[in-house]
Design an enzyme around this catalytic site. Sequence first.
Site, PDB file in Angstrom:
ATOM      1  N   GLY A 177      -8.650   5.410   0.180  1.00  0.00           N
ATOM      2  CA  GLY A 177      -8.141   6.762   0.382  1.00  0.00           C
ATOM      3  C   GLY A 177      -7.940   7.454  -0.946  1.00  0.00           C
TER       4      GLY A 177
ATOM      5  N   SER B 239      25.956 -11.760  22.686  1.00  0.00           N
ATOM      6  CA  SER B 239      24.541 -11.571  22.387  1.00  0.00           C
ATOM      7  C   SER B 239      24.354 -10.068  22.215  1.00  0.00           C
ATOM      8  CB  SER B 239      23.679 -12.099  23.529  1.00  0.00           C
ATOM      9  OG  SER B 239      22.324 -11.814  23.254  1.00  0.00           O
TER      10      SER B 239
ATOM     11  N   ARG C 282     -11.483   5.091 -13.114  1.00  0.00           N
ATOM     12  CA  ARG C 282     -11.123   4.363 -11.898  1.00  0.00           C
ATOM     13  C   ARG C 282      -9.656   4.580 -11.558  1.00  0.00           C
ATOM     14  NH1 ARG C 282     -12.611  -1.727 -13.506  1.00  0.00           N
ATOM     15  NH2 ARG C 282     -12.927  -1.893 -11.247  1.00  0.00           N
TER      16      ARG C 282
ATOM     17  N   LYS D  53      -4.943  -2.597 -10.653  1.00  0.00           N
ATOM     18  CA  LYS D  53      -6.214  -2.770 -11.348  1.00  0.00           C
ATOM     19  C   LYS D  53      -5.995  -2.838 -12.855  1.00  0.00           C
ATOM     20  CE  LYS D  53      -9.541  -0.518  -9.270  1.00  0.00           C
ATOM     21  NZ  LYS D  53     -10.166   0.761  -8.878  1.00  0.00           N
TER      22      LYS D  53
ATOM     23  N   MET E 202      -9.156   8.415  -4.944  1.00  0.00           N
ATOM     24  CA  MET E 202     -10.433   8.883  -5.465  1.00  0.00           C
ATOM     25  C   MET E 202     -11.359   7.701  -5.726  1.00  0.00           C
ATOM     26  SD  MET E 202     -11.545  10.693  -8.987  1.00  0.00           S
ATOM     27  CE  MET E 202     -12.102   9.149  -9.682  1.00  0.00           C
TER      28      MET E 202
ATOM     29  N   TYR F  95      21.679 -17.148  15.979  1.00  0.00           N
ATOM     30  CA  TYR F  95      20.295 -17.195  16.439  1.00  0.00           C
ATOM     31  C   TYR F  95      19.749 -15.802  16.734  1.00  0.00           C
ATOM     32  CZ  TYR F  95      21.969 -16.330  21.189  1.00  0.00           C
ATOM     33  OH  TYR F  95      22.552 -15.761  22.283  1.00  0.00           O
TER      34      TYR F  95
ATOM     35  N   HIS G 157     -16.175  -2.004   3.642  1.00  0.00           N
ATOM     36  CA  HIS G 157     -14.921  -1.315   3.938  1.00  0.00           C
ATOM     37  C   HIS G 157     -14.349  -1.769   5.280  1.00  0.00           C
ATOM     38  CE1 HIS G 157     -12.556   2.098   5.577  1.00  0.00           C
ATOM     39  NE2 HIS G 157     -12.050   2.088   4.358  1.00  0.00           N
TER      40      HIS G 157
ATOM     41  N   CYS H 258      19.418 -10.505  21.223  1.00  0.00           N
ATOM     42  CA  CYS H 258      18.243 -10.529  22.064  1.00  0.00           C
ATOM     43  C   CYS H 258      17.737  -9.088  22.040  1.00  0.00           C
ATOM     44  CB  CYS H 258      18.571 -10.973  23.477  1.00  0.00           C
ATOM     45  SG  CYS H 258      19.864 -10.004  24.240  1.00  0.00           S
TER      46      CYS H 258
ATOM     47  N   ARG I 136      -7.989  -9.246  -8.090  1.00  0.00           N
ATOM     48  CA  ARG I 136      -6.738  -8.956  -7.382  1.00  0.00           C
ATOM     49  C   ARG I 136      -6.541 -10.038  -6.343  1.00  0.00           C
ATOM     50  NH1 ARG I 136      -9.218  -3.618  -4.495  1.00  0.00           N
ATOM     51  NH2 ARG I 136     -10.991  -4.676  -3.609  1.00  0.00           N
TER      52      ARG I 136
HETATM   53  P1  ADP Z   1     -12.417   0.326  -6.055  1.00  0.00           P
HETATM   54  O1  ADP Z   1     -10.970   0.476  -6.323  1.00  0.00           O
HETATM   55  O2  ADP Z   1     -12.902   1.133  -4.922  1.00  0.00           O
HETATM   56  O3  ADP Z   1     -12.816  -1.116  -5.989  1.00  0.00           O
HETATM   57  P2  ADP Z   1     -13.463   0.343  -8.726  1.00  0.00           P
HETATM   58  O4  ADP Z   1     -12.786   1.159  -9.737  1.00  0.00           O
HETATM   59  O5  ADP Z   1     -13.183  -1.092  -8.752  1.00  0.00           O
HETATM   60  O6  ADP Z   1     -13.174   0.955  -7.311  1.00  0.00           O
HETATM   61  O7  ADP Z   1     -15.000   0.609  -8.971  1.00  0.00           O
HETATM   62  C1  ADP Z   1     -16.006   0.802  -8.046  1.00  0.00           C
HETATM   63  C2  ADP Z   1     -17.213   0.020  -8.487  1.00  0.00           C
HETATM   64  O8  ADP Z   1     -17.638   0.384  -9.796  1.00  0.00           O
HETATM   65  C3  ADP Z   1     -16.963  -1.455  -8.523  1.00  0.00           C
HETATM   66  O9  ADP Z   1     -18.087  -2.124  -8.018  1.00  0.00           O
HETATM   67  C4  ADP Z   1     -16.772  -1.746  -9.972  1.00  0.00           C
HETATM   68  O10 ADP Z   1     -17.089  -3.059 -10.275  1.00  0.00           O
HETATM   69  C5  ADP Z   1     -17.721  -0.741 -10.620  1.00  0.00           C
HETATM   70  N1  ADP Z   1     -17.274  -0.403 -11.966  1.00  0.00           N
HETATM   71  C6  ADP Z   1     -16.101   0.130 -12.313  1.00  0.00           C
HETATM   72  N2  ADP Z   1     -15.993   0.279 -13.637  1.00  0.00           N
HETATM   73  C7  ADP Z   1     -17.148  -0.165 -14.158  1.00  0.00           C
HETATM   74  C8  ADP Z   1     -17.629  -0.291 -15.478  1.00  0.00           C
HETATM   75  N3  ADP Z   1     -16.900   0.070 -16.527  1.00  0.00           N
HETATM   76  N4  ADP Z   1     -18.867  -0.796 -15.646  1.00  0.00           N
HETATM   77  C9  ADP Z   1     -19.605  -1.170 -14.591  1.00  0.00           C
HETATM   78  N5  ADP Z   1     -19.204  -1.079 -13.317  1.00  0.00           N
HETATM   79  C10 ADP Z   1     -17.987  -0.587 -13.099  1.00  0.00           C
HETATM   80 MG    MG Z   2     -12.939  -2.417  -7.217  1.00  0.00          MG
END
Ligand code: ADP
Ligand code: MG
Length: 886
Positions: free
Chosen positions: A106, A776, A97, A27, A108, A863, A466, A843, A350
Amino acid sequence: MADKYVYFFGDGKAEGKGDMKNLLGGKGANLAEMTAIGLPVPAGFTITTEVCTEFYKNNRNYPAALKGQVAENLARVEKLMGKTFGDAKNPLLVSVRSGARASMPGMMDTVLNLGLNDTTVQGVIAQSGDERFAYDSYRRFIQMYSNVVLDLDGDILEHILEQMKEKRGVHQDTQLTAADLKELVGLFKQQVKSELGRDFPEDPEEQLWGAIGAVFGSWMNPRAITYRKLNNIPAEWGTAVNVQSMVFGNMGDDCATGVAFTRDPATGENYFYGEFLVNAQGEDVVAGIRTPQPINKAGGDGTLPSMEEVMPECYGQLVKIRAILEQHYRDMQDIEFTIEKGKLFMLQTRTGKRTARAAVKVAIDMAAEGLISEKEAVLRVEPSQLDQLLHPSLDPAVKKEVIAKGLPASPGAAGGEVVFSADDAENAAKIGRKVILVRVETSPEDIHGMHAAQGILTARGGMTSHAAVVARGMGKCCVSGCGDIKVDYRAQTFTAKDGTVIKKGDIITLDGTTGEVIKGAVPTVQPELSGDFGTLMTWVDQIRRLKVRTNADTPHDAKVARQFGAEGIGLCRTEHMFFEGERIMAVREMILAADLEGRKNALAKILPMQKGDFLGLFREMKGLPVTIRLLDPPLHEFLPHTDKEIEELAAVMKVTTAILKNKAEFLHEFNPMLGHRGCRLGITFPEIYDMQVQAIMEAACELIKNEGYQIVPEIMIPLVAEVKELAVLKANAIRVADEVIGRYGVKVEYLIGTMIELPRAALTADKIAEEAEFFSFGTNDLTQTTYGLSRDDAGKFLPFYVEKELFPVDPFVALDQEGVGQLVKMGCEKGRATRPDIKLGICGEHGGEPSSVIFCHQIGLDYVSCSPFRVPIARLAAAHAVLKEK
Ligand code: ADP
Ligand code: MG
Ligand code: MG
């Protein structure tokens, strides 16, 4: 480690880069990259993964310099935004984030709107002139922070919110007023205090470090550990933390938030696929709180207005960004965006997870568009992923009772008993039952159950929910957002719109390609192997050097394998032919015969049947090489078990049942795997192998003489440990083969070789190669004998070993390169030293497992041979082996 712990991004400049994923997490690296290529990204900074590693090394303490670097970078963000963190008049709010190298459910969850308290909320009101928005952000912040940082059960505050909506007689969060939300903030805080015995933290600085600590702490939580295990992610990697200034999608109707894929992640179609919600924040879109709207007209069913219609300018901008991102990353992207007061911001990009079908289509299309080369296209498809494409789909000719329809979130077809919890799914799968996991929606806590289930059905959540994302990653069939069903966890039932009630244990079938939910089991049909898949495989075949054969015992298997591109048979197990129909009687007669004469009589009955088998196989393989293994398993495997079977056999053989039982008793072995089997049978009962060689050669001669085939049969003698065994049996085989050839009067070549499946054979491969014309490697038995563990008994401890990471993977699934692999390598070297032109193959299950195939390429085998369905996987893996060579 470096002493730079924090990387800044904002205003078109970034200290990090897209290729710094190891340090900044996926990220963080991509936020930096997007900033640097001029996309609108809210400013922020990334705390490196090294800090996480240090944190755990030092007993959960941060490096000393971290505090200062965070403060410095926070100040840079403040300056850029013209706001101050914690300021009463014009406060900066941030999101915190997590972000590991590989995207990882999984971890935070993100905390948004951090920095709010009773003072700063006044500043937000003053700045925005929007009290409702300010309190909506505040109540969201308390909810998220309490749940993910303070570890308060999320349902507790959610329940208070629900109560409030009920009291006000409204259905949507958006219908609550500023006063309602303000009241909620108060109620939330009270509740937090009574649940946790302390006040909700008011100090923004404390909030920030609380959230940072929670991200690093979550790296070692059980969910994250499970996910890492399932995906082979090492714990040493650590996660990064991103702190980013907030942009707000919840400031009114000119605001929105959304997610999109630059191409359709289910089909790979080159069209912009996404969902968004007006006046919403963060994960509202994926959480299924309101039904998301499509981003464009083409994407919806017309019931909800699209972004293209309601926010045409922002949509236009997003379309441009889509093109920029694809050109830049040269791959399909999965993006998150937010619109604040008509202004678009990018929050994440991503590489998009996709189904196998989409992976193939995107790779082929991007190569055609000139975005990537053919070689890159081949590398874009994971060999193991192909499995999804090779498996059957629902038979369209069969009438189906469709009881509901949801979103086609992850294709394929799956049937099984309905269960309603991840634990039930796991427990049922443990005892070999096939289940469909049915949930209102899934969360990261359900991963183990999703893994155990054949397919997943959810009532809520879109194509990017999810359940959908995880199922696609696992290659599992999934129908999501199926509003046609009502799930009742308490009663363990779900009710379809037409009133059908499905109870726990009832069978249903899912079609992940259409989104249909079907009552009962539905038969399936074979996959389509032409089109994009065919194109990809043509490229694959131009690249790879390793040949791919198949393990096939019947003409039918051989035919399927040919369709999948097998270039011969690497292993035909003749004993499988012994079980069929009436032959088993003749086989038993042979085994139980009192003397040589009796055995020969019975073998004479079997001969024409064996010959018929080989005729079928040779015909199907049309001159491609065919390796036939002479009888391998211990004889008692063929004996009758029930009294009834014994009586029947006694009648045929004209002996008493007592004599038969006695004989069967006599054949009993304590350790059959190491017992009277393989070439040991050939040594003690030469007439059995003689019959088999005769059948093979007669079949070959007949086809060569009468139908003009070109066949070089490969006769394989199993379980050789000592070259003399092979010498004796080879001499016998030559005698029989030459007799047959003489009788037919044709010129036929044939090879005699052996399986290397005992350590002693590998160790003495140079001697064995004096007799053997091919090797083999039978890696199933070689794994058993090298580890000294019986596969049939390993179920009691092997899973435990894998779980506790004593073994990195099950050595019967992926070849143990360090141990067993060394024997294979040594066998090859010694074999070639004696006989430079010796043919070498493997094999065994490993022949279709990508990492093992790559190993086989590296040590120079000619092979691999694997089950028919895995042939394309092995072909692709063999091409990857070449492309990854350096
Ligand atoms: P995940 O890894 O679960 O996707 P994210 O860190 O991308 O978690 O964030 C979860 C949500 O919060 C996403 O929809 C993201 O776009 C939103 N978000 C994260 N940071 C910001 C921010 N600075 N302003 C507005 N929305 C945010
Ligand atoms: Mg995200
Ligand atoms: Mg999340």
